[in-house]
Every structure is written in structure tokens, then in C-alpha cells.
Design a protein around this motif. Structure first.
Motif, short mmCIF file in Angstrom:
data_model
loop_
_atom_site.label_atom_id
_atom_site.label_comp_id
_atom_site.label_asym_id
_atom_site.label_seq_id
_atom_site.Cartn_x
_atom_site.Cartn_y
_atom_site.Cartn_z
N TYR A 78 0.80 -1.22 0.00
CA TYR A 78 0.00 0.00 0.00
C TYR A 78 0.84 1.28 0.00
O TYR A 78 0.32 2.35 -0.29
N THR A 79 2.10 1.16 0.31
CA THR A 79 2.99 2.33 0.23
C THR A 79 3.77 2.36 -1.09
O THR A 79 4.58 3.25 -1.31
N SER A 80 3.51 1.37 -1.95
CA SER A 80 4.19 1.31 -3.26
C SER A 80 3.50 2.24 -4.25
O SER A 80 2.31 2.57 -4.11
N GLU A 81 4.23 2.65 -5.26
CA GLU A 81 3.67 3.50 -6.29
C GLU A 81 2.58 2.78 -7.09
O GLU A 81 1.62 3.39 -7.54
N SER A 82 2.74 1.49 -7.23
CA SER A 82 1.78 0.70 -8.00
C SER A 82 0.39 0.74 -7.37
O SER A 82 -0.61 0.98 -8.05
N ALA A 83 0.32 0.50 -6.07
CA ALA A 83 -0.98 0.49 -5.38
C ALA A 83 -1.65 1.85 -5.45
O ALA A 83 -2.87 1.95 -5.51
N ALA A 84 -0.84 2.91 -5.45
CA ALA A 84 -1.38 4.27 -5.47
C ALA A 84 -2.01 4.63 -6.82
O ALA A 84 -2.75 5.62 -6.92
N LEU A 85 -1.75 3.84 -7.84
CA LEU A 85 -2.28 4.14 -9.17
C LEU A 85 -3.79 3.92 -9.27
O LEU A 85 -4.47 4.58 -10.04
N HIS A 86 -4.30 2.98 -8.47
CA HIS A 86 -5.71 2.60 -8.60
C HIS A 86 -6.62 3.40 -7.69
O HIS A 86 -6.42 3.45 -6.49
N THR A 87 -7.63 4.03 -8.26
CA THR A 87 -8.71 4.66 -7.50
C THR A 87 -10.01 4.41 -8.25
O THR A 87 -10.04 4.40 -9.48
N CYS A 88 -11.09 4.20 -7.51
CA CYS A 88 -12.37 3.87 -8.13
C CYS A 88 -13.00 5.09 -8.80
O CYS A 88 -12.86 6.22 -8.33
N ILE A 89 -13.70 4.83 -9.88
CA ILE A 89 -14.42 5.89 -10.59
C ILE A 89 -15.73 6.17 -9.85
O ILE A 89 -16.44 5.24 -9.45
N THR A 90 -16.05 7.43 -9.68
CA THR A 90 -17.28 7.82 -8.99
C THR A 90 -18.19 8.59 -9.94
O THR A 90 -17.72 9.15 -10.95
N PRO A 91 -19.49 8.66 -9.64
CA PRO A 91 -20.43 9.39 -10.51
C PRO A 91 -20.09 10.87 -10.65
O PRO A 91 -20.49 11.52 -11.63
N GLU A 92 -19.35 11.43 -9.70
CA GLU A 92 -19.03 12.86 -9.73
C GLU A 92 -17.79 13.18 -10.56
O GLU A 92 -17.48 14.35 -10.80
N ASP A 93 -17.07 12.17 -11.02
CA ASP A 93 -15.81 12.40 -11.74
C ASP A 93 -16.03 13.14 -13.05
O ASP A 93 -16.96 12.85 -13.81
N THR A 94 -15.15 14.10 -13.32
CA THR A 94 -15.17 14.82 -14.59
C THR A 94 -14.49 13.98 -15.67
O THR A 94 -13.87 12.95 -15.38
N ALA A 95 -14.60 14.41 -16.91
CA ALA A 95 -13.98 13.68 -18.02
C ALA A 95 -12.47 13.55 -17.81
O ALA A 95 -11.89 12.49 -18.03
N GLY A 96 -11.85 14.65 -17.35
CA GLY A 96 -10.41 14.60 -17.13
C GLY A 96 -10.01 13.61 -16.05
O GLY A 96 -9.02 12.89 -16.19
N VAL A 97 -10.80 13.56 -14.99
CA VAL A 97 -10.52 12.63 -13.89
C VAL A 97 -10.75 11.19 -14.35
O VAL A 97 -9.97 10.29 -14.01
N ILE A 98 -11.80 10.96 -15.13
CA ILE A 98 -12.10 9.62 -15.62
C ILE A 98 -10.94 9.10 -16.48
O ILE A 98 -10.48 7.97 -16.31
N VAL A 99 -10.46 9.93 -17.40
CA VAL A 99 -9.35 9.53 -18.26
C VAL A 99 -8.12 9.18 -17.41
O VAL A 99 -7.46 8.16 -17.63
N GLN A 100 -7.85 10.02 -16.44
CA GLN A 100 -6.69 9.78 -15.57
C GLN A 100 -6.83 8.46 -14.81
O GLN A 100 -5.89 7.66 -14.75
N LYS A 101 -8.00 8.20 -14.24
CA LYS A 101 -8.21 6.99 -13.45
C LYS A 101 -8.13 5.73 -14.32
O LYS A 101 -7.56 4.72 -13.91
N VAL A 102 -8.73 5.79 -15.50
CA VAL A 102 -8.71 4.62 -16.39
C VAL A 102 -7.27 4.31 -16.82
O VAL A 102 -6.83 3.15 -16.79
N PHE A 103 -6.52 5.33 -17.20
CA PHE A 103 -5.14 5.12 -17.62
C PHE A 103 -4.28 4.64 -16.46
O PHE A 103 -3.45 3.72 -16.62
#
Length: 284
Positions: A78-103
Motif C-alpha cells: 500500500y505504500t508502493s507507487e503501483s498500489a497508489a495508481l488505482h482509484t475507483c471511478i465515482t459518478p461525480e468524476d469529470t472527463a479529465g478525472v475519468i481519463v486519468q483513473k482509467v489510464f
């Protein structure tokens, strides 16, 4: 598990080997981000609603020596960079945030798949495919699309493979395979019945079988000669399959290159021939 990136992937890949209760406990613990070196076994057990002995049992089935090793592995992950990459998509996310989270989720799948890759198994898989007289690539749905993509790459360098996404065709072809042949079986869950049945028949007839799956302890993984694991953290909207597909495509790209390297001169010559064959179909 010396590489922190591999901890989450190793845990997820072993989930099928757990009972429903053990799996629930493992997933609950894996989802926690507040575990520290001071977090006692008793607290983990109480929050999961099970005994301390159950937590220790789960830790060992997941490949750790015990609770302390499990706790240390989770903290490192959980302190690794890899684990920090994943965050869940929420209904409030903007297009820019969605693209960032998916990538970023796709990047995590690539990082963690690379971290758990068994190079000995990888080299064996390449050898089986290179030496085979007949190659069957089998899978359903999204897995079949990956099989077609891989078969297309191999055809470019003169290595032919048959792709089957029909249960009857899989079984018919498996019945005709022998010791000089190879099967590349795709199943994210590793529990696709028709794929497993075809694999079992192919192995019965002496063919070498390679599985590409997300779960190292799945029924398919236990039924083959070589297992190549991809990994992806589940996302409520994207799903595990969609993200794992990115990792699998990259893994198979590497396998394609490894096979091509076994006779680079022929691969280059055949690549030039196939490129010339389709060049007339392009508008210049």
C-alpha cells in the motif's frame, strides 16, 4: 514476495483457492488501507468477524508465513507507487478525472503483471509455441478477441495458429492434437468450462497447454503445463476483465517477440513478405 508490487497481485491470484468465508476475509483485509506495523491480529480478526486462527489460516493460504508477514506485505504494497495508481471511478468524476483513473488503473495492471511474471514459465511457453506443428488458440468473448490478436501477430512472422471460440470446434480440434502440438488457452477467471474441457482433452492426447489467466490457483491453471498470469484490481464500473485485457495483450506481445527471436532471420523474412502482401490494400 520481495517486490511490493507483487503482493496485491499474488493475493488476488490465490483467491479461488480459498473458501467463500476465507475469500471474504482476504478481500476485506486487502481493501483496508489503515493497517500499520502496530495493528494487532485481534483487531483484524474482530473487524472481519472471524477468529484470530482464521486470519492466520488465510494469511498462510495466501502464501505468507503467518500474520506478521501478511501485515508487512500489505503495508509494503500500500505504500508502493503501483498500489497508489488505482482509484475507483465515482459518478461525480469529470472527463479529465475519468481519463486519468482509467489510464492509471491500466498502468497498475501492467506494473503488477510484470512484477509477478514467471520468466521460466514464459520461456517454456515460447518454446512450446515455437516448436509446435499445430497451434490452437482458444477462448470465449473478450478472451477470444485476445486470441485473435495474438494469432494475427504470429501469422505476420509465418507462424500459423487456429483460433476457436466455439465449444464444439474446440473439442473437435483438441481430439486431433498430439504430442507435437500446443494450445494457448485464454480465460480471465480460469473457470470457463468449455475451455477447461478442451484443454483436458488436448493434454490427454499429449499436446502442451499454456494458460493465460488472472488466477494462478484456478481450475484451468491446475490443468495445464504452463501458466502465464495477468492481474488487475477490480473496478465496479470498468470490471476486472477490461483492465486485465491490457496486461494480457502486453504479456502476449512479449511472448510473440520471444518466439520470433528463436529464428529472427525467418521471422524478419516472413514479416517482410506478409507486409508486402497487404501493402497493395492501402491507399497511398
Amino acid at each position: 514476495m520481495n517486490d511490493p508490487r507483487a503482493v496485491g497481485a499474488q493475493i488476488r491470484s490465490r483467491l479461488p483457492s480459498l473458501t467463500p468465508l476465507e475469500g471474504k476475509v482476504a478481500q476485506e483485509i486487502l481493501a483496508r488501507r489503515d493497517i500499520t506495523t502496530e495493528t494487532p491480529l485481534k483487531e483484524i480478526a474482530e473487524k472481519s468477524g472471524v477468529s484470530e486462527a482464521m486470519v492466520v489460516k488465510v494469511a498462510k493460504k495466501l502464501g505468507f508465513d503467518g500474520f506478521r508477514a501478511f501485515r508487512e506485505g500489505l503495508i509494503a504494497y500500500y505504500t508502493s507507487e503501483s498500489a497508489a495508481l488505482h482509484t475507483c471511478i465515482t459518478p461525480e468524476d469529470t472527463a479529465g478525472v475519468i481519463v486519468q483513473k482509467v489510464f492509471r488503473t491500466a498502468m497498475q495492471a501492467l506494473e503488477e503483471t510484470f512484477a509477478i511474471l514467471d520468466l521460466v514459465a514464459f520461456e517454456r511457453a515460447a518454446d512450446y509455441l515455437y516448436r509446435a506443428k499445430q497451434r490452437d488458440f482458444i477462448g470465449f468473448g473478450g478472451s477470444a478477441q485476445i486470441a485473435r490478436d495474438v494469432a494475427h501477430k504470429f501469422l505476420r512472422i509465418g507462424i500459423r495458429a487456429s483460433v476457436f471460440d466455439d465449444a464444439h470446434m474446440m473439442m473437435m480440434s483438441a481430439a486431433l492434437l498430439g504430442p507435437d502440438d500446443a494450445v494457448l488457452a485464454f480465460s480471465h477467471s480460469g473457470e470457463t468450462a468449455a475451455v477447461i474441457e478442451a484443454v483436458e482433452l488436448a493434454r490427454k492426447n499429449g499436446a502442451r497447454v499454456i494458460a493465460v489467466t488472472n488466477y494462478s490457483q484456478s481450475t484451468l491453471a491446475r490443468a495445464v503445463d504452463v501458466v502465464l498470469c495477468s492481474t488487475a484490481e477490480n473496478s465496479p464500473l470498468l470490471g476486472e476483465n477490461a483492465t486485465a485485457r491490457i496486461a494480457q495483450l502486453n504479456l502476449l506481445d512479449a511472448l510473440f517477440v520471444e518466439v520470433a527471436q528463436k529464428d529472427r532471420a525467418s521471422a524478419d523474412a516472413n514479416l517482410a513478405r506478409t507486409m508486402r502482401a497487404v501493402k497493395s490494400k492501402r491507399r497511398t
